[in-house]
Write an enzyme that holds these catalytic residues in place. Structure first.
Site, PDB file in Angstrom:
ATOM      1  N   GLU A  83      -7.348  -5.773   3.751  1.00  0.00           N
ATOM      2  CA  GLU A  83      -7.531  -6.973   2.910  1.00  0.00           C
ATOM      3  C   GLU A  83      -8.731  -6.816   1.971  1.00  0.00           C
ATOM      4  OE1 GLU A  83      -5.439  -9.332   2.525  1.00  0.00           O
ATOM      5  OE2 GLU A  83      -4.126  -8.815   4.194  1.00  0.00           O
ATOM      6  N   GLY A 105       2.772  -2.915   8.298  1.00  0.00           N
ATOM      7  CA  GLY A 105       2.996  -3.219   9.708  1.00  0.00           C
ATOM      8  C   GLY A 105       4.430  -3.647   9.943  1.00  0.00           C
ATOM      9  N   THR A 160       0.820  -1.217   0.000  1.00  0.00           N
ATOM     10  CA  THR A 160       0.000   0.000   0.000  1.00  0.00           C
ATOM     11  C   THR A 160       0.854   1.268   0.000  1.00  0.00           C
ATOM     12  OG1 THR A 160      -1.692  -1.198   1.195  1.00  0.00           O
ATOM     13  CG2 THR A 160      -1.823   1.194   1.273  1.00  0.00           C
TER      14      THR A 160
END
Lengths: 658, 658
Positions: free
Chosen positions: B421, B177, B138
């Protein structure tokens, strides 16, 4: 420099943003005053909210106290007074991020419940901030059901004192704002006992902290209730009382008094007091509920015209996400609702001012209607706006989930409004009780208050719409809403009656109908909101440019309500399946129409960048730049001990392998 | 000692809680293994979550890293392996509160996208934690639309390297993350350029931090994106690349390779890769979505039987709030949904295992159906469960709003599942595209996958129910759901076709139908969920005690769906108004039936007090005691500098006046 994708949206506005702002403010002069307050507050660094999303609960509390103290000075400097025209804009300009809000409730409760002597003693002290007040009603075990409060106040004739106690853990005061760490005094609600007899709940002024060094007074245990979903800046507190003695004069005694010999005396009517509770519910709508929704709409809609994602037409540039029908369907109904509720708020304010005048003339006839409207609209508006803010948040995808978007804080704060000042389900059932009563009265030919006269005129017709354009007629959709409200009220009233006739006890019958009673109450409020919006639009005749776009929003508000709740309108065939397809068609058409003015419509709310405090909603739309710059300042970008402590030992000896 | 109001609920259970727990776990042996894992984790103080609600984002991150490192040791000690039967219970036992979850995604992407040589090099290093991996897909400007990613990787034939760059701010990697502070390596997705030609998005392994001292590598700018609504323990990060050179071997090359001379070569089929994305959506349902809803139900239902408020019958004791119909109507449908989605999760897992076996035999026929089901159910379940957790929170009133209830954190975390997701609206439109395609094929007599064969059998009948008991027949309600799914799919397909026939371009026609397409996709999933629940209940024949209560829950799940969406069923008269009144009656009756077993039904989820981490939901129901004890430990009850700094100067000279 303004993001060109945002600038282009403003060039095609179909109306004057400035004129719409003035309409929302109630006149251009109000706009001027509001902007002057905003300018004064926002140019003062003490009131800055820039670091808010980075602060701990302790830091938030300290900042809020600092702001509250500074505000006193500021008001003096600026010549602002609590009765001046600026006052109502100060809280909005601070975004509510200030301490001592309960101090005002403390003062109001003394003014309303205290004797003249008590007012003369306490109000000047409070006004000069020689004490900090709070308001201790809710307990661990009781919120909604005030009669069930368990704190006791026993009158001791010998010493002319009340002895206050927390007899068990569930009786502990819990939630009062400003009480956890700041307040020196509070109004405690307790069961009054004289000579062993209980007289029910009464208010008592209790000092809880020393004025000398702020230590807790003898018999007092108090502290902060810990972390909450929001309101980090408020020290919501707990309070345990152990044989705390206060003088007889500290029971607020406008309505009831305990005389030196223990004689209990009632004075006059308490009805005005109920009216106060009612007005609080209305007064919170604007600042606590509408403003957050308007901010959320501003943020989400501005973001949706600068965010481009995927392609609508193959081979073209990626599309602004607001050009997708699904995105319009998320955001534009929230925008329409913000306007609808702004206008119903005006209507309610006016009604309450009239009610207040009547009550001062000792005419209490309007009270039941005002209570029903304030309960119902508090519930319906807080629920609708909370859902609306959540939709705005989700519609911004991942970036909406960052605190820096401003949306999570708006959501976690507005959510509380569904609970405080009356839990919404309880409130809707109060409205329903009024509706059923009025329906029965109207059916028996008795007179009923103006807002429910429509219940008497049960019509069994069908919706006369013949094509999708007919559904852009306010008469058509207002009538449909009215029909549903009458049907739900009458059918639920019948169900209650049938159950009772079949032998079910009255309270059981009521409980078995509560799910449907809530539906009826919502339908009633929704009908009034639609009707009021339509009437407001009609009155805008003189403001042609604005009237047209307001008409579109009114249509959207009404049709969205039908589209989202088709069953209520289809149930008895008032709207047929073919007509419902027309509603859907008109509704979807409207989305594309309003989309063109979406940015000017949020610009008209006139929020500054500082008041939005959002990386997504800024006036210039430089979203990505702002997110990046802001994130770099986060405390999470400071050195962490985690590397030395945990990662280094883990990542041993990896070099040789790579 | 257990609160007697809670204990009494357990005495009247109509079924064996232990047997239902075993059913949910998939057998008593699984229950045993799960409990052993929970016991080992919860008895280890390093894994404690007790202070979680008091910690700052930095503290949460450090704790999560510490736990992740400690977990390695623990697994070794306990003899647990990543392929062992205990593994799936570890994450649940930790409540996801641990770092390095992206390390697993890093490993999986190398396993799936890497060549054998790459796997042989990197997987052992990652397994031994000689590096910490992340996954950088992303960007600030692109999430949903992967083709739009802007990071570039240019092949330099001279040095046999790729040169990675972030050409503009929107191209910055954002959200990955473990990347903000921890990761040493990451898989970067970038547009591949060779000899000036763009070959689209490809994955590259990039080292971002030194293994020697953890400093950022040359050309790398990285950090933490700052505060979010939850996931404080995860260092979601940003990444800017400036002429970062990596060897040719670092492009993951199972499917595509750049040869030394710059020749671009494709290998084999990428279809298995799409399957991986699909399985991720299913695999998150259990841990990230169902567990939070089950916890929220446990907390809210236990609280609702120990909280007494107001009186149902005059003169009696205050009532448990779960005895109010409105409270039942909030909570019990969420409980039914938790069971419904647990069973649909079993169904999906089984389907995917079958799909995986087929794919290994190079049969890709099931892929479109699996993609449609995983997309649709990911969206429907996350949406439904998020709303459910919010309802549970609100149903606990003020105490639900305290972080100590556990509910706010459950809500703010599960909310993210609607976005990550695959954003839900986008996913539902993918399901809708599949439905429309299959509907057209079925109408033309062509074969379609099993889950959509029902679309071919369009029936025009009416619902045959004659009284309210008929609506407790699974055949009756399953058929009604099927009817609605077919109607919405066929009418939307017709609308798309009509628009195209009337001259609207295909992509515009599609966009103008997306609101309705989303409705069709939801109806399809809802139908399958109801059908699957009914079939599951039928198969419980051997378990008589459990079958009965499961049947009630299945009925409630189905009737709640109709009651909440009456318009869809009334629209074409499939269900008449009179029948809808029967649905309402049966639905409300069921609430009172299931209410009796509500506590045993949440007990069966078998959460320990530590895993709930809630002052309201404890097994013993000592709610008020726990809230008070816990609040006293809050950092907000430490000395604050606010008194000395701000309050003392304000409260000057007040003593003399009192």
């Amino acid at each position: 420099s303004v993001n060109p994708d945002l600038a282009s949206e403003r060039q095609t506005a179909s109306f004057s943003v400035e004129k719409l702002t003035a309409l929302l403010d109630g006149g251009a002069e109000q706009t001027r005053i509001r902007r002057a307050v905003v300018e004064a507050i926002e140019s003062d660094p003490v009131f800055s909210r820039e670091n808010q999303y980075f602060q701990t609960q302790n830091e938030r509390y300290e900042t809020a106290v600092r702001k509250a103290v500074h505000l006193q000075k500021k008001m003096h400097e600026m010549g602002w007074t609590e009765n001046g025209p600026e006052y109502k804009y100060i809280y909005r300009a601070l975004s509510g991020d200030v301490a001592f809000l309960l101090h005002r409730i403390f003062m109001r409760s003394i003014s309303v419940l205290g004797s003249d002597k008590q007012i003369a003693k306490w109000i000047p002290l409070a006004t000069q901030h020689r004490l900090i007040g709070s308001y201790a009603q809710t307990e661990l075990g009781h919120g909604t059901y005030l009669q069930g409060l368990e704190t006791t106040a026993v009158f001791d004739t010998a010493t002319q004192e009340f002895i206050l106690n927390t007899p068990k853990i569930s009786a502990m005061k819990w939630w009062p704002g400003d009480m956890g760490r700041s307040a020196t005094h509070t109004v405690v609600f307790a069961q009054l006992y004289v000579h062993g007899k209980c007289y029910g709940i009464h208010p008592f002024i209790v000092q809880i902290r020393s004025l000398r060094d702020h230590s807790l007074c003898p018999g007092i245990t108090a502290g902060d209730i810990g972390p909450k979903m929001n309101f980090e800046h408020i020290d919501n507190g707990y309070l345990l009382l152990k044989n705390v003695r206060i003088p007889r004069e500290n029971m607020l005694s406008k309505f009831c008094e305990v005389q030196p010999d223990g004689t209990y005396v009632r004075h006059g009517s308490q009805k005005i007091n109920y009216f106060t509770m009612t007005t609080v519910r209305i007064s919170l709508i604007s600042d606590e509920v509408l403003t957050p929704l308007m901010k959320a709409c501003t943020i989400a809609i501005r973001y949706s015209v600068v965010r481009r994602q995927s392609k609508l037409k193959p081979g073209e540039q990626e599309a602004k996400i607001l050009d997708y029908q699904t995105q319009q369907e998320k955001l534009l109904p929230q925008l329409a609702a913000a306007y609808a509720f702004h206008f119903i708020n005006d209507y309610l304010q006016e009604l309450f001012n009239r009610g207040y005048r009547e009550i001062q003339r000792k005419n209490f006839d309007m009270l039941p209607e005002l209570h029903a409207l304030s309960s119902g609209f508090k519930a319906v508006i807080t629920q609708h706006c909370t859902a609306g803010v959540e939709i705005c948040l989700r519609a911004c995808g991942g970036h909406g989930y960052s605190l820096l978007s401003g949306l999570p804080s708006l959501y976690t704060k507005i959510l509380a409004s569904c609970i405080y000042e009356g839990e919404n389900t309880i409130l809707l059932l109060q409205t329903a009780r009024f509706l059923i009563k009025c329906f029965m009265a109207a059916s028996a030919g008795q007179p009923v208050p103006p807002s429910v006269t429509y219940l008497a005129a049960v019509k069994h017709g069908k919706c006369p719409a013949k094509n999708k354009l007919d559904f852009l007629s306010p008469d058509i959709y207002t009538e449909a809403y009215q029909h549903v409200a009458v049907r739900l009220t009458s059918s639920t009233a019948a169900k209650v009656q049938d159950l009772i006739k079949s032998g079910v006890k009255k309270h059981d019958a009521w409980n078995q109908c509560t799910v449907q009673l809530v539906q009826a109450a919502k339908a009633h409020c929704h009908y009034i909101a639609v009707k009021n919006f339509a009437e407001t639009v009609e009155k805008l005749e003189a403001k042609a440019g604005i009237q047209k776009i307001m008409k579109h929003l009114c249509d959207l508000f009404a049709l969205h309500g039908i589209f989202s709740n088709t069953g209520a309108f289809l149930h008895d065939g008032y709207i047929s399946a073919a007509q419902m397809d027309m509603v859907t068609a008109s509704y979807l058409d409207l989305l594309a129409v309003i989309r063109k003015d979406a940015v000017p419509l949020v610009d008209a709310f006139d929020f500054t960048d500082k008041s939005l405090n959002s990386a997504l909603g800024s006036y210039d739309g430089q979203v990505y730049q702002r997110l990046y710059e802001w994130a770099q300042k986060s405390p999470t970008n400071q050195m962490s001990p985690a590397y030395e402590r945990y990662l280094k030992p883990l990542l041993h000896n990896a070099l040789s392998k790579l």
